[in-house]
Design a protein around this motif. Structure first.
Motif, PDB file in Angstrom:
ATOM      1  N   ILE A  53      -2.979   4.079  -1.635  1.00 39.88           N
ATOM      2  CA  ILE A  53      -4.202   3.166  -1.324  1.00 39.88           C
ATOM      3  C   ILE A  53      -5.213   3.147  -2.649  1.00 39.88           C
ATOM      4  O   ILE A  53      -5.772   2.123  -2.848  1.00 39.88           O
ATOM      5  CB  ILE A  53      -4.835   3.709  -0.170  1.00 39.88           C
ATOM      6  CG1 ILE A  53      -3.965   3.492   0.973  1.00 39.88           C
ATOM      7  CG2 ILE A  53      -6.372   3.135  -0.061  1.00 39.88           C
ATOM      8  CD1 ILE A  53      -4.418   4.211   2.475  1.00 39.88           C
ATOM      9  N   SER A  54      -5.560   4.680  -2.964  1.00 41.61           N
ATOM     10  CA  SER A  54      -6.437   4.550  -4.230  1.00 41.61           C
ATOM     11  C   SER A  54      -5.844   3.757  -5.429  1.00 41.61           C
ATOM     12  O   SER A  54      -6.883   3.016  -6.127  1.00 41.61           O
ATOM     13  CB  SER A  54      -6.620   5.957  -4.456  1.00 41.61           C
ATOM     14  OG  SER A  54      -5.316   6.577  -5.183  1.00 41.61           O
TER      15      SER A  54
ATOM     16  N   LEU B 171       0.875  -1.159  -0.153  1.00 41.46           N
ATOM     17  CA  LEU B 171       0.064   0.066   0.052  1.00 41.46           C
ATOM     18  C   LEU B 171       0.912   1.243  -0.275  1.00 41.46           C
ATOM     19  O   LEU B 171       0.429   2.139  -0.582  1.00 41.46           O
ATOM     20  CB  LEU B 171      -0.848   0.067   1.096  1.00 41.46           C
ATOM     21  CG  LEU B 171      -2.093  -1.084   0.887  1.00 41.46           C
ATOM     22  CD1 LEU B 171      -2.633  -1.074   2.416  1.00 41.46           C
ATOM     23  CD2 LEU B 171      -3.088  -0.771   0.203  1.00 41.46           C
TER      24      LEU B 171
END
Length: 249
Positions: free
Chosen positions: A146-147, A141
């Motif tokens: 994260i996106s 991550l």
């Protein structure tokens, strides 16, 4: 050290394709006997799907090595005090290599939890499993963001659900299972050859008939692995690629 991605991944497959015989031999000897372990190891390394995939830059063979090692460790550690912690941590960690093995790993863990019937064992195994996942998920991550991670995961999940599965095939339910079994039989012929496949089926028949084996923890875990993965092949996984039959080997 090699400075070439393809050569590196190919070398990893080659190394672990050879090393996989060690936990396979140890596990099989513990469940059956030494002669069965020797024959099984020899058949394993000579089976076309294992041989070919050990020379290809993909994760199937390394993933299989760590899965077989999970079988052996589970059998070896099950009576020890911190077995739940060790097995849970290891199980979570190896999914970082090949997450598509999740159904096999989860089914083995659930079987152990049901068999132990101990709340403390359940808690220890669950916490350590999450910790094992975090060992690779948190750095991943951080690298991807994260996106981007969830966008990629969503795209992969959508492909898995819609491509060559019960959901994506849009066939009448009575036609789907025979259609999938036919595809699986075709892949098994490619992966194992008809001769070995016939030997496997005959052997499986006599093994299942042996009532003594069903009381053996190792055989019970093996039966869970085989049953769950076979169901996944019929209902979930892509049946266009021979490497998906490898965990049945």
């Amino acid at each position: 050290f090699i400075h070439n991605d393809t050569q590196t991944l190919t070398l990893i497959s080659s190394i672990f394709g050879s090393l996989a015989t060690a936990p396979l031999y140890l596990f099989t000897r513990k469940v059956f006997n030494e002669n069965v372990a020797k024959v099984s190891s020899l058949i394993f390394i000579l089976t076309p799907v294992e041989w070919v995939l050990s020379e290809i830059a993909i994760t199937n063979i390394p993933g299989l090595f760590f899965l077989i090692l999970l079988l052996y460790l589970t059998l070896r550690l099950h009576n020890q005090k911190y077995s739940g912690v060790l097995i849970g941590l290891y199980s979570g960690a190896i999914l970082g290599l090949r997450f598509t093995d999740f159904p096999i790993v989860l089914s083995i863990l659930l079987f152990l939890i049901i068999r132990q019937k101990d709340m403390r064992y359940l808690i220890n195994l669950s916490i350590s499993f999450v910790a094992g996942l975090a060992l690779w998920l948190m750095p991943l991550l951080q690298i991807t963001g994260i996106s981007q991670f969830f966008t990629a995961t969503k795209s992969s999940a959508s492909y898995v659900v819609r491509h060559d599965t019960l959901y994506g095939m849009q066939l009448p339910i009575e036609n789907i299972i025979p259609f999938r079994l036919k595809d699986l039989w075709y892949l098994l012929n490619i992966s194992y050859t008809k001769t070995l496949l016939l030997i496997f089926i005959i052997s499986l028949y006599f093994i299942i008939k042996d009532q003594r084996l069903w009381k053996n923890l190792g055989f019970q875990i093996l039966a869970v692995w085989f049953s769950v993965y076979f169901i996944c092949l019929i209902f979930l996984y892509n049946l266009e690629l021979a490497q998906y039959t490898l965990p049945l080997l």
